[in-house]
Design an enzyme around this catalytic site. Structure first.
Site, short mmCIF file in Angstrom:
data_model
loop_
_atom_site.label_atom_id
_atom_site.label_comp_id
_atom_site.label_asym_id
_atom_site.label_seq_id
_atom_site.Cartn_x
_atom_site.Cartn_y
_atom_site.Cartn_z
N VAL A 172 26.54 32.15 -11.62
CA VAL A 172 26.29 32.75 -10.30
C VAL A 172 27.59 32.83 -9.48
O VAL A 172 28.61 32.22 -9.83
CB VAL A 172 25.22 31.96 -9.52
CG1 VAL A 172 23.90 31.98 -10.30
CG2 VAL A 172 25.66 30.53 -9.26
N LYS B 287 40.74 26.29 -15.11
CA LYS B 287 40.36 27.66 -14.69
C LYS B 287 41.04 28.02 -13.36
O LYS B 287 41.64 29.09 -13.23
CB LYS B 287 38.83 27.74 -14.56
CG LYS B 287 38.33 29.05 -14.02
CD LYS B 287 38.67 30.23 -14.91
CE LYS B 287 38.57 31.52 -14.14
NZ LYS B 287 38.93 32.68 -14.91
N ALA C 77 44.78 28.52 -14.06
CA ALA C 77 45.12 29.77 -14.76
C ALA C 77 45.17 30.92 -13.75
O ALA C 77 46.13 31.71 -13.74
CB ALA C 77 44.10 30.05 -15.86
N THR D 232 30.40 32.29 -6.62
CA THR D 232 30.92 31.12 -5.90
C THR D 232 31.96 31.60 -4.89
O THR D 232 33.15 31.27 -5.01
CB THR D 232 31.57 30.12 -6.90
OG1 THR D 232 32.50 30.86 -7.73
CG2 THR D 232 30.55 29.46 -7.77
N GLY E 223 28.12 37.18 -16.09
CA GLY E 223 26.89 36.90 -16.86
C GLY E 223 26.52 38.04 -17.78
O GLY E 223 26.22 37.81 -18.97
N ALA F 138 54.64 45.25 -10.26
CA ALA F 138 54.59 45.23 -8.80
C ALA F 138 53.49 46.18 -8.33
O ALA F 138 53.22 47.20 -8.96
CB ALA F 138 55.93 45.66 -8.23
N GLU G 72 35.14 31.04 -17.66
CA GLU G 72 35.31 32.36 -18.26
C GLU G 72 36.66 32.95 -17.85
O GLU G 72 37.00 32.97 -16.67
CB GLU G 72 34.17 33.29 -17.81
CG GLU G 72 34.23 34.66 -18.45
CD GLU G 72 34.44 34.57 -19.95
OE1 GLU G 72 33.60 34.00 -20.65
OE2 GLU G 72 35.48 35.06 -20.43
N CYS H 71 38.40 37.09 -7.78
CA CYS H 71 38.79 35.74 -8.22
C CYS H 71 40.06 35.17 -7.60
O CYS H 71 40.05 34.06 -7.09
CB CYS H 71 38.94 35.74 -9.73
SG CYS H 71 37.38 36.04 -10.56
N PHE H 72 41.16 35.93 -7.66
CA PHE H 72 42.45 35.32 -7.32
C PHE H 72 42.46 34.67 -5.95
O PHE H 72 42.81 33.50 -5.80
CB PHE H 72 43.57 36.36 -7.42
CG PHE H 72 44.03 36.66 -8.83
CD1 PHE H 72 43.49 35.98 -9.91
CD2 PHE H 72 45.01 37.62 -9.07
CE1 PHE H 72 43.91 36.24 -11.21
CE2 PHE H 72 45.43 37.89 -10.37
CZ PHE H 72 44.88 37.21 -11.43
#
Ligand code: NAD
Ligand code: UDX
Length: 467
Positions: free
Chosen positions: A92, A222, A225, A94, A16, A270, A163, A278-279
Site C-alpha cells: 500500500v 531501500k 538505495a 506510504t 502491487g 541532467a 521493491e 519515491c525519491f
C-alpha cells in the site's frame, strides 16, 4: 521447507499490480490474488481492454493477458484474499505525512497499520506477512506488535522485501532484477519464512542475486538505495548550473566522469529535476529518521539532495520567464510532457507540476500535451497544490491531444518529459506555427540544440551555454 500456494497482495497500485503479475506469470502453481480498497482500481485491472489498465508500463498488458484468470486475480474482497493466503504482501501507499507530528517529512504509515490490523482480525491460519511497501527502518517491529497482540493464537512471520522497480521499466526490472532483497528474523522460524519467499523468486531469479539479511538492514537498504540514486541526479543537476555559467556542457562532463568505472555512467542525466512518488518522500523520511536519532549532520547532508532538486525546477521556470523578457503574462507556453519520466502515466511529484505552478503565478497561459496522462489528472495535480482555485487552473491551463496543437501560437515550448515521440517531431513545422522569436527549453536534453538553432529557435538546454 514451507511451500507457498496462495498469495494475497494488499494494494493494486504501481507496485502491487506489476509485481504480482510477474510473480504469477513465473509461478503458475501459485494462486495470486491482488486486492484493493479502491473498487474502481480493481475494476480497471479486470477490464477486457488491456490498453486501459490503471497502470501504464511497457510489457505489462502482455503479462496480465497471460496470467489473469489463470492464477492471477484482482479482487475487491480484501478479507477473503487475506483469509485464503499463506503469504500476504503489503503493497500500500506510504506517502509523506500531511498532518501532525512529522508533517511534511515522516512517512504516513496509516495504511500499513490498517493492513496489519485487518490481517490480525481476519486471519484464521498462520501467515507470512511481507512488507513490499517502502517503510522506515524498524516498521516491521510495529507490524509484529499488532499481529502478535491480536486475540488469535495464529503465528505470523514478518519479512521485508522492498521493491526496486523503476516505473517505465517495471516489467524488465521485475523479470531481470539486479537483486532481490529479503530481510527477516534470524530465528529458526524467521529463516524458514525467508527461505519460503526466496524459493518463490528462485523460479526466475538466479540464486546469487537473492540476498537475505535481518529486517532492519533490508528496510534501511531501500531508503538508502533511493537516496543514493536521487543524490546522483542532484549532483549532476548542481553541476549543470555551473556549466551554464562557465560554458561547459553537462552532457560532456557526465560522459567524462561516467567513464570512470568507479563512478559509472548511469543516472547522470541532467534534467529539470527528479520527480516520482519515491525519491522525495523516501529522502524526507530518511532525514526525519536521522533527526529522530539526533543525527543532524547526516540529516542535513541528505536534505540538501532535495533542496538542489527544488532549486533546479524553480531555476528552469525562472529561465523561461527571464528569456521571455521577464514577463509571461498572457503568453502561451507549450508543455511537452507531464509524466515524471517517459513510459509511465504516473505524474506524482513530476517537475512539470511545479514549473507550471510557477508560471501560472506569473499569469502564463500553459498548454499541455502528454501522450499518456489524461486531462483530468493534470488538473487534479494542479488543484492538489491549492495555489489557486480549480476554476482558475481550468482557465489558465489547456490540455490538448497533440504536440503540434500545443505548440501552435506558443511563445515558448518546454520539454518536461523525455517521451521518444518528442525527438522525432517535425520541428521545422512547429517553428513555423510559433510566435517569433520562438524559444525552446529542453528540460531533458533530448534534442539537438545546434540543429534547432539552425531552424531559427532560441534554444536552451539544461547545463548548456545560457541564452
Ligand atoms: P499506489 O498509490 O499506486 O498504490 C497503493 C494502493 O494501495 C492503492 O490502490 C490503495 O487504494 C491501496 N490501499 C491503501 N490502503 C489499503 C488498505 N488498507 N486496503 C486495501 N488497499 C489499500 O502506490 P505504489 O506506487 O504502488 O507504492 C506502494 C508502495 O511501494 C509505497 O510504499 C512506495 O513507496 C513503494 N514503492 C513504489 C515504487 C514505484 O515506483 N511506484 C517503487 C518501489 C517501491
Ligand atoms: C525510483 C528508483 O529508481 C527505483 O529503484 C525505486 O524502486 C523507485 O524509485 P522511479 O521513481 O520509478 O524509480 O524512476 P527513476 O528512473 O528512478 O527516475 C526518478 C526521477 O529521476 C525521474 O523524474 C527521472 O526523470 C529522474 N532522473 C533519473 C533524472 O533526472 N536523471 C537521471 O539520470 C535519472
Amino acid at each position: 521447507m514451507v511451500k507457498i500456494k496462495n498469495i494475497c497482495c494488499i494494494g493494486a497500485g504501481y507496485v502491487g499490480g506489476p509485481t504480482m503479475a510477474v510473480l504469477a506469470l513465473k509461478c503458475p502453481d501459485i494462486r495470486v490474488v491482488v486486492v484493493d480498497a479502491n473498487a474502481a482500481r480493481i475494476d480497471a485491472w479486470n477490464q477486457d481492454d488491456l490498453t486501459q489498465l490503471p497502470v501504464y508500463e511497457p510489457g505489462l498488458a502482455e503479462v496480465v493477458a497471460e496470467a489473469r484468470g489463470r492464477n492471477l486475480f484482482f479482487s475487491k474482497d480484501v478479507d477473503q484474499g487475506i483469509r485464503e493466503a499463506d503469504m500476504v504482501f503489503i503493497s500500500v501507499n506510504t506517502p509523506t505525512k500531511t498532518y501532525g507530528e512529522g508533517k511534511g517529512m515522516a512517512a504516513d504509515l496509516k495504511w500499513v497499520e490498517l493492513c496489519a490490523r485487518q490481517i490480525a482480525a481476519v486471519a484464521t491460519t498462520s501467515k507470512i506477512v511481507v512488507e513490499k511497501s517502502t517503510l522506515p527502518v524498524r516498521t516491521a517491529q510495529a507490524i509484529k506488535d499488532i499481529l502478535h497482540n491480536s486475540q488469535s493464537k495464529i503465528s505470523f512471520q514478518v519479512l521485508s522485501n522492498p521493491e526496486f522497480l523503476a516505473e517505465g521499466t517495471a516489467i524488465q526490472d521485475l523479470l531481470r532484477p539486479d537483486r532481490v532483497l529479503i530481510g527477516g528474523d534470524q530465528s529458526p522460524e524467521g529463516k524458514v519464512a525467508i527461505q519460503a519467499l526466496a524459493s518463490i523468486y528462485a523460479a526466475w531469479v538466479p540464486e546469487e542475486k537473492i540476498l537475505t539479511t535481518n529486517l532492519w538492514s533490508s528496510e534501511l537498504s531501500k531508503l538508502t538505495a533511493n537516496a543514493f540514486l536521487a543524490q546522483r541526479v542532484s549532483s549532476i543537476n548542481s553541476i549543470s548550473e555551473l556549466c551554464e555559467a562557465t560554458g561547459a556542457d553537462v552532457d560532456d562532463v557526465a560522459k567524462a566522469i561516467g567513464m570512470d568505472s568507479r563512478i559509472g555512467s548511469k543516472f547522470l542525466k541532467a534534467s529539470v529535476g527528479f520527480g516520482g512518488s519515491c525519491f522525495k518522500k523516501d529522502i524526507l523520511n530518511l532525514v526525519y529518521i536521522c533527526r529522530s536519532y539526533q543525527l543532524h549532520e547526516v540529516a542535513d547532508y541528505w536534505e540538501q539532495v532535495i533542496r538542489i532538486n527544488d532549486h533546479q525546477t524553480e531555476r528552469f521556470a525562472k529561465q523561461i520567464i527571464k528569456s521571455l523578457y521577464n514577463t509571461v503574462n498572457g503568453k502561451k507556453i507549450a508543455f511537452l510532457g507531464w509524466a515524471f519520466k517517459k513510459d509511465t502515466n504516473d505524474t506524482r511529484e513530476s517537475a512539470a507540476i511545479y514549473v507550471a505552478d510557477y508560471l501560472l503565478d506569473e499569469c502564463a497561459h500553459v498548454v499541455v500535451y502528454d501522450p499518456k496522462v489524461p486531462k483530468e489528472k493534470i488538473y487534479a495535480d494542479l488543484d492538489f497544490l491549492g495555489t489557486r482555485s480549480s476554476e482558475e487552473n481550468r482557465k489558465l491551463v489547456e490540455v490538448v491531444d497533440s504536440a503540434y496543437a500545443a505548440c501552435a501560437d506558443a511563445a515558448a515550448v518546454a520539454i518536461l518529459t523525455e517521451w521518444d515521440e518528442f525527438v522525432v517531431l517535425d520541428w521545422n513545422q512547429i517553428y513555423s506555427t510559433m510566435k517569433q522569436p520562438a524559444t525552446l527549453f529542453d528540460g531533458r536534453n533530448i534534442l539537438n540544440g545546434e540543429q534547432l538553432e539552425k531552424i531559427g529557435f532560441r534554444f536552451q538546454g539544461i547545463g548548456k551555454a545560457a541564452l
